[in-house]
Design a protein around this motif. Structure first.
Motif, PDB file in Angstrom:
ATOM      1  N   PRO A 175       7.534   6.454  -5.963  1.00  0.00           N
ATOM      2  CA  PRO A 175       7.026   6.596  -7.342  1.00  0.00           C
ATOM      3  C   PRO A 175       7.127   5.298  -8.147  1.00  0.00           C
ATOM      4  N   PHE A 176       6.828   4.167  -7.499  1.00  0.00           N
ATOM      5  CA  PHE A 176       6.876   2.874  -8.191  1.00  0.00           C
ATOM      6  C   PHE A 176       5.972   1.891  -7.445  1.00  0.00           C
ATOM      7  N   ASN A 177       5.918   0.658  -7.937  1.00  0.00           N
ATOM      8  CA  ASN A 177       5.189  -0.419  -7.247  1.00  0.00           C
ATOM      9  C   ASN A 177       6.175  -1.381  -6.606  1.00  0.00           C
ATOM     10  N   LEU A 178       5.689  -2.120  -5.618  1.00  0.00           N
ATOM     11  CA  LEU A 178       6.527  -3.121  -4.952  1.00  0.00           C
ATOM     12  C   LEU A 178       5.983  -4.520  -5.198  1.00  0.00           C
ATOM     13  N   ASN A 179       6.890  -5.480  -5.289  1.00  0.00           N
ATOM     14  CA  ASN A 179       6.519  -6.881  -5.201  1.00  0.00           C
ATOM     15  C   ASN A 179       7.259  -7.486  -4.015  1.00  0.00           C
ATOM     16  N   PRO A 180       6.586  -7.544  -2.853  1.00  0.00           N
ATOM     17  CA  PRO A 180       7.223  -8.132  -1.662  1.00  0.00           C
ATOM     18  C   PRO A 180       7.391  -9.643  -1.834  1.00  0.00           C
ATOM     19  N   HIS A 181       8.164 -10.258  -0.963  1.00  0.00           N
ATOM     20  CA  HIS A 181       8.427 -11.712  -1.024  1.00  0.00           C
ATOM     21  C   HIS A 181       8.889 -12.124  -2.424  1.00  0.00           C
ATOM     22  N   TYR A 182       9.649 -11.236  -3.103  1.00  0.00           N
ATOM     23  CA  TYR A 182      10.058 -11.575  -4.473  1.00  0.00           C
ATOM     24  C   TYR A 182      10.831 -12.897  -4.462  1.00  0.00           C
ATOM     25  N   LEU A 183      10.454 -13.770  -5.391  1.00  0.00           N
ATOM     26  CA  LEU A 183      10.948 -15.143  -5.400  1.00  0.00           C
ATOM     27  C   LEU A 183      11.533 -15.453  -6.776  1.00  0.00           C
ATOM     28  N   ASP A 184      12.765 -15.919  -6.803  1.00  0.00           N
ATOM     29  CA  ASP A 184      13.374 -16.302  -8.080  1.00  0.00           C
ATOM     30  C   ASP A 184      12.746 -17.593  -8.600  1.00  0.00           C
ATOM     31  N   PRO A 185      12.767 -17.781  -9.924  1.00  0.00           N
ATOM     32  CA  PRO A 185      12.179 -19.011 -10.484  1.00  0.00           C
ATOM     33  C   PRO A 185      12.910 -20.248  -9.958  1.00  0.00           C
ATOM     34  N   ASN A 186      12.171 -21.307  -9.736  1.00  0.00           N
ATOM     35  CA  ASN A 186      12.747 -22.584  -9.303  1.00  0.00           C
ATOM     36  C   ASN A 186      12.785 -23.510 -10.509  1.00  0.00           C
ATOM     37  N   PRO A 187      13.975 -23.737 -11.085  1.00  0.00           N
ATOM     38  CA  PRO A 187      14.043 -24.529 -12.321  1.00  0.00           C
ATOM     39  C   PRO A 187      13.610 -25.979 -12.126  1.00  0.00           C
ATOM     40  N   ILE A 230       0.819  -1.228   0.000  1.00  0.00           N
ATOM     41  CA  ILE A 230       0.000   0.000   0.000  1.00  0.00           C
ATOM     42  C   ILE A 230       0.846   1.268   0.000  1.00  0.00           C
ATOM     43  N   GLY A 231       2.161   1.132   0.173  1.00  0.00           N
ATOM     44  CA  GLY A 231       3.051   2.280   0.000  1.00  0.00           C
ATOM     45  C   GLY A 231       3.363   2.564  -1.465  1.00  0.00           C
ATOM     46  N   GLY A 232       3.125   1.595  -2.345  1.00  0.00           N
ATOM     47  CA  GLY A 232       3.345   1.763  -3.784  1.00  0.00           C
ATOM     48  C   GLY A 232       2.217   2.555  -4.430  1.00  0.00           C
ATOM     49  N   GLN A 233       2.326   2.734  -5.737  1.00  0.00           N
ATOM     50  CA  GLN A 233       1.304   3.490  -6.477  1.00  0.00           C
ATOM     51  C   GLN A 233      -0.044   2.770  -6.467  1.00  0.00           C
TER      52      GLN A 233
END
Lengths: 251, 251
Positions: A173-185, A147-150
């Motif tokens: 001045p942007f959006n956030l993606n919390p808990h960002y997770l890298d792809p699991n091959p 909710i701090g993002g746009q």
């Protein structure tokens, strides 16, 4: 003439305030793996809430499993160790007044749809935004960071309720993606990866997205916005390949 | 008297239709791991589209990476092997008329928010619903299955656009969670598991949720609704522990 001077003073005062006084942490998560609640942020929180002895906790993201009272108690037991008292926003009959009277804020995680719906329906999103833009300290974790993002269009949460709008406070001045997770091959699954989802967001929206891995946070002091924490931060922009920035970098 | 008989006839005709003629597959995914597009559903699709030589493909879930034309071409190249022609709904100026004139439908996967927004804004959700309830064959995969449920509140997708409503066709008396994924105990990450998310949905909504693992699908023939496929299916209901049902079970 007096009126003119007053207008000029007001302008500079507001402008000065807007330019220099914001004091914000937007964290990916409240708890890193194997750690205790908020413990990894302890030193940062001492700085954030310097000179403050009471904050309001916003528990509305929590969809169940734990009541607003219990959720507030969890925040309270951490902040007691910093000599900061915690009141739950749900405890107040007049929540708008409570937000205006507060010294600082903390919004906990849970479901972003439920949080945004509640804040909009009770007319509190704009009240919180106004106070934080005027310099009151704000900590968000997970949904509380979204909710701090746009807007909330890069949340990971399930749309369990329908908010009247996806717009948020826009403290950065942007959006956030919390808990960002890298792809699991190794995953034998056809659901979209997080990166694919954010790239899909960029087909429909021209807005920077900050992929905040767990252990990282955004720090805004006045007009300076940096990424902080133990991990690199992944940035997504329309028409560019995603790229990584180190802790301490301006974002 | 004639008028009365007509009313009664119409009632029974509509009722009969509603009770007995629905012919629907709602699949978790279009492609299982290591397989080719729709191949695992081949025998089922021969039954679903029996007597039909042309269907309309709804490509609107696709947010980029591939155009509506290319996405339709992908569906076309599979259905050619069943001697079924495929037209993309985006090709028609009058999409309502195209849906009314069609023999059957296939809605592909992608982003459920984008699909639902497009269908509602163009007034097509209710048109598709009416035709499928009147007996025209329908196949959905992933996002295309979500819109067969009561609403899209159990999608896994990112809310990259804001739809005017989360309501869907309600072709079955429950919601679906496609690509249902069991918790991974090895993941050192604090994002919610799929089960947690669906339990959160149930705190806000009293509606059964069918967790469709990849390889599984819902089959509706008339009034009989079963789960099918290679995996057990996980069912979530308010106030109950989640439970598993075997392929062929009524749901």
């Amino acid at each position: 003439m007096f009126e003119f001077i007053f207008v000029i003073q007001t302008f500079f005062y507001n402008h000065y305030n807007f330019l220099t006084s914001m004091n914000i942490i937007l964290a990916s998560t409240s708890t890193i793996f194997g750690g205790e609640y908020l413990e990894y942020l302890r030193e940062e929180l001492i700085q954030l809430y310097k000179g403050i002895d009471e904050i309001i906790f916003v528990p509305f993201a929590r969809p169940g499993g734990i009541s607003h009272d219990d959720y507030t108690a969890k925040a309270r037991s951490f902040f007691e160790t910093l000599n900061i008292k915690v009141k739950g926003l749900h405890e107040f009959d007049n929540k708008t007044e409570a937000l205006h009277n507060a010294q600082g804020y903390f919004t906990g995680g849970g479901n972003t749809f439920l949080l945004v719906k509640t804040l909009h329906e009770e007319g509190l999103m704009s009240v919180l935004k106004e106070n934080v833009e005027n310099g009151k300290a704000y900590l968000g974790c997970s949904a509380g960071s979204n909710i701090g993002g746009q807007n909330m269009k890069t949340t990971n949460d399930m749309p369990i309720v329908y908010p009247p709008s996806f717009e948020c406070m826009g403290l950065v001045p942007f959006n956030l993606n919390p808990h960002y997770l890298d792809p699991n091959p190794e995953l034998k699954h056809n659901g979209e990866t997080r990166e694919t989802r954010i790239r899909e967001f960029l087909t429909q929206n021209d807005l920077k997205v900050v992929g905040l891995r767990e252990g990282n946070w955004i720090r805004r002091i006045g007009n300076t916005i940096t990424v902080e924490g133990s991990e690199l931060t992944r940035i997504f922009e329309k028409g560019k390949e995603p790229y990584e920035i180190a802790a301490g970098s301006i974002v």
